[in-house]
Design an enzyme around this catalytic site. Structure first.
Site, mmCIF file in Angstrom:
data_model
loop_
_atom_site.group_PDB
_atom_site.id
_atom_site.type_symbol
_atom_site.label_atom_id
_atom_site.label_comp_id
_atom_site.label_asym_id
_atom_site.label_seq_id
_atom_site.Cartn_x
_atom_site.Cartn_y
_atom_site.Cartn_z
ATOM 1 N N GLY A 180 46.519 -3.664 -19.311
ATOM 2 C CA GLY A 180 45.220 -3.453 -19.932
ATOM 3 C C GLY A 180 44.201 -3.083 -18.869
ATOM 4 O O GLY A 180 44.559 -2.807 -17.729
ATOM 5 N N GLU A 210 45.808 -0.038 -9.641
ATOM 6 C CA GLU A 210 45.817 1.225 -10.386
ATOM 7 C C GLU A 210 44.364 1.701 -10.533
ATOM 8 O O GLU A 210 43.959 2.658 -9.904
ATOM 9 C CB GLU A 210 46.464 1.008 -11.766
ATOM 10 C CG GLU A 210 46.455 2.246 -12.649
ATOM 11 C CD GLU A 210 46.924 1.954 -14.079
ATOM 12 O OE1 GLU A 210 46.856 0.803 -14.525
ATOM 13 O OE2 GLU A 210 47.332 2.915 -14.755
#
Ligand code: NOS
Ligand code: ZN
Length: 361
Positions: A180, A210
Site C-alpha cells: 500500500g 519504493e
C-alpha cells in the site's frame, strides 16, 4: 547458444517472487466477473480498451495514483468463484510464460465486502492455485505457486493477517508482507505483526524503498527483521559514485549486500510509479554489477501489461544481459524463496540449471 528473444525467454525456467494477485487479472476476466457480480464501475467495456486503461492509468508517476487502479480489480474479487477463477488463471498464465515457481501475494482484508471470512478468502485462492497448477500440468507445463498474505499498511489488521498466514502455513501460504501507500505508513507501525511472524519462525517480506527511501529500508531491516525487500530500489540512495567512477557503499547498502538480503526488483512498475524515471536509469544495472542479490519481478502484470519474460527482455535490451546473467538472477530468486531449503535446491538442480543449460548450450 539460443538467440535471446521473447519466445526463447518464455521457454527459460523462471522464478517470480513479487507478483500481486489483484494486479494480474486478464482484462476479459475483469469484464466477465464485473458482469456476473453487477459491478458497473469499470472505465472501459472491451478487453483491449480495459487493458489500455489500466496501463495508462497506472503510468501516473505516483504510487498513490497507481494504487487507485486496484479498486476495479478488487471489486470483482469478492465472491468465492471470482477469487478461485482469478487464482486459477494466474497459475495458468504464469505456467504458460514458463514460470516454474512463483510467490503470489494479495491482501485478504480487501476481499470481505460480500461477507466472506478471511479464512474463506484464503481457502478459495488456494483452491484456485491448485486447480491452475493441475490445468497447466495437463498441458505439460509445471508451475508451483506459494501464497504470501499481505496486510495493507494504512490499515490496522496486520497482526490478524500475520496470524492467518501462520495458520495456513503448510497449506499453501508461505509468508507475509505489507503493501500500500508507503509514505506516512512506515513498517514500524506493524511491529507486532512482524514480531508474531518471527516468534513463529515464519517468513516475511516488506514493501520498502519504493516510494520512500532509506529510512523505510532501514526500519524494515533493523526494527522489523525482514527476510527480503519488496522493491528496495532506493537502496541506491546509499551508494555514491566517486570522482574516479567507483561506487562507494554506505553502511546500510553494505549491510544489505553483506547479508545477501534479496531485492525484489520490478523494473516496469518502478518506472510507472515514478520510483525510477526511465528504464535506462533503473538501478538494476548498478545493483547487479555490485553483486547485490537482485531478482526480476513483475509486480502487477495487468497494470504494467507485462510478464516475467517481457521484464527479462526489457532488461536484456537495456543492459545487454545474456543467458548466464538471467540464470544467475533466477537462481538468486530461487535461493530467496520462502519454501524449505531442500525444495529450493531441488528446483535449482532439477529444473532451473538443466533448463538454462539447453538454452546456453
Ligand atoms: O508496488 C506496489 N507497492 C505498494 N503496494 C502495492 C504495489 N502493488 C500493489 N500494491 C497493493 O497491494 C495490494 C494487495 O495486493 C493491492 O491491492 C495494492 O493496493
Ligand atoms: Zn508490489
Amino acid at each position: 547458444m539460443t538467440a535471446l528473444d521473447l519466445s526463447a525467454l518464455r521457454r527459460a525456467p523462471k522464478v517470480l517472487l513479487h507478483d500481486h494477485l489483484d494486479g494480474g487479472l486478464r482484462p476479459e476476466t475483469v469484464l466477465e466477473l464485473a458482469r456476473d457480480c453487477g459491478y458497473d464501475g469499470l472505465p472501459a467495456d472491451t478487453a483491449p480498451a480495459l487493458a489500455t486503461w489500466f496501463r495508462e492509468a497506472a503510468d501516473s508517476g505516483s504510487l498513490e495514483r497507481y494504487l487507485e487502479t486496484f479498486a476495479h480489480t478488487v471489486a470483482v474479487m469478492q465472491t468465492p468463484t471470482g477469487l478461485e477463477r482469478v487464482a486459477r488463471e494466474c497459475a495458468e498464465d504464469l505456467a504458460d510464460d514458463g514460470v516454474v515457481y512463483a510467490e503470489v501475494r494479495f491482501a485478504p482484508e480487501q476481499h470481505l465486502e460480500e461477507g466472506l471470512t478471511l479464512d474463506q478468502v484464503v481457502e478459495q485462492v488456494l483452491l484456485g492455485f491448485r486447480a491452475g497448477e493441475s490445468a497447466a500440468e495437463t498441458r505439460g507445463q509445471r508451475v508451483r505457486v506459494g501464497v504470501l498474505l499481505t496486510a495493507m499498511r494504512h490499515a490496522a489488521r496486520s497482526r490478524e493477517i500475520a496470524e492467518l498466514a501462520v495458520r495456513f502455513r503448510g497449506r499453501g501460504v508461505v509468508g507475509f508482507d505489507i503493501a500500500g501507500a508507503e509514505a506516512g505508513n512506515p513498517p514500524s507501525r506493524h511491529l507486532d505483526a512482524f514480531e508474531y511472524m518471527r516468534n513463529n519462525n515464519a517468513h516475511f517480506t516488506i514493501h520498502a524503498g519504493e516510494a520512500f527511501g532509506l529510512p523505510s529500508i532501514h526500519e524494515a531491516i533493523a526494527f522489523c527483521g525482514t527476510d527480503r525487500l519488496g522493491h528496495g530500489v532506493r537502496i541506491t540512495d546509499d551508494i555514491t559514485i566517486g570522482d574516479d567512477g567507483v561506487p562507494v557503499l554506505g553502511s546500510l547498502a553494505n549491510y544489505v549486500r553483506d547479508k545477501r538480503i534479496p531485492l525484489e526488483l520490478c523494473p516496469s512498475s518502478n518506472v510507472q510509479t515514478g520510483a525510477v524515471d526511465a528504464l535506462e536509469n533503473h538501478p538494476f544495472g548498478l545493483l547487479a554489477r555490485l553483486r547485490f542479490r537482485v531478482t526480476v519481478n513483475t509486480d502487477n502484470r495487468l497494470m504494467s501489461d507485462t510478464t516475467m519474460s517481457r521484464e527479462m527482455l526489457r532488461l536484456v535490451e537495456t543492459f545487454g544481459y545474456g543467458w548466464t546473467d538471467l540464470e544467475r538472477y533466477t537462481i538468486n530468486a530461487m535461493k530467496s524463496a520462502f519454501i524449505p531449503f531442500d525444495q529450493r535446491l531441488q528446483l535449482i538442480d532439477e529444473v532451473i540449471k538443466p533448463g538454462f543449460a539447453v538454452l546456453v548450450g
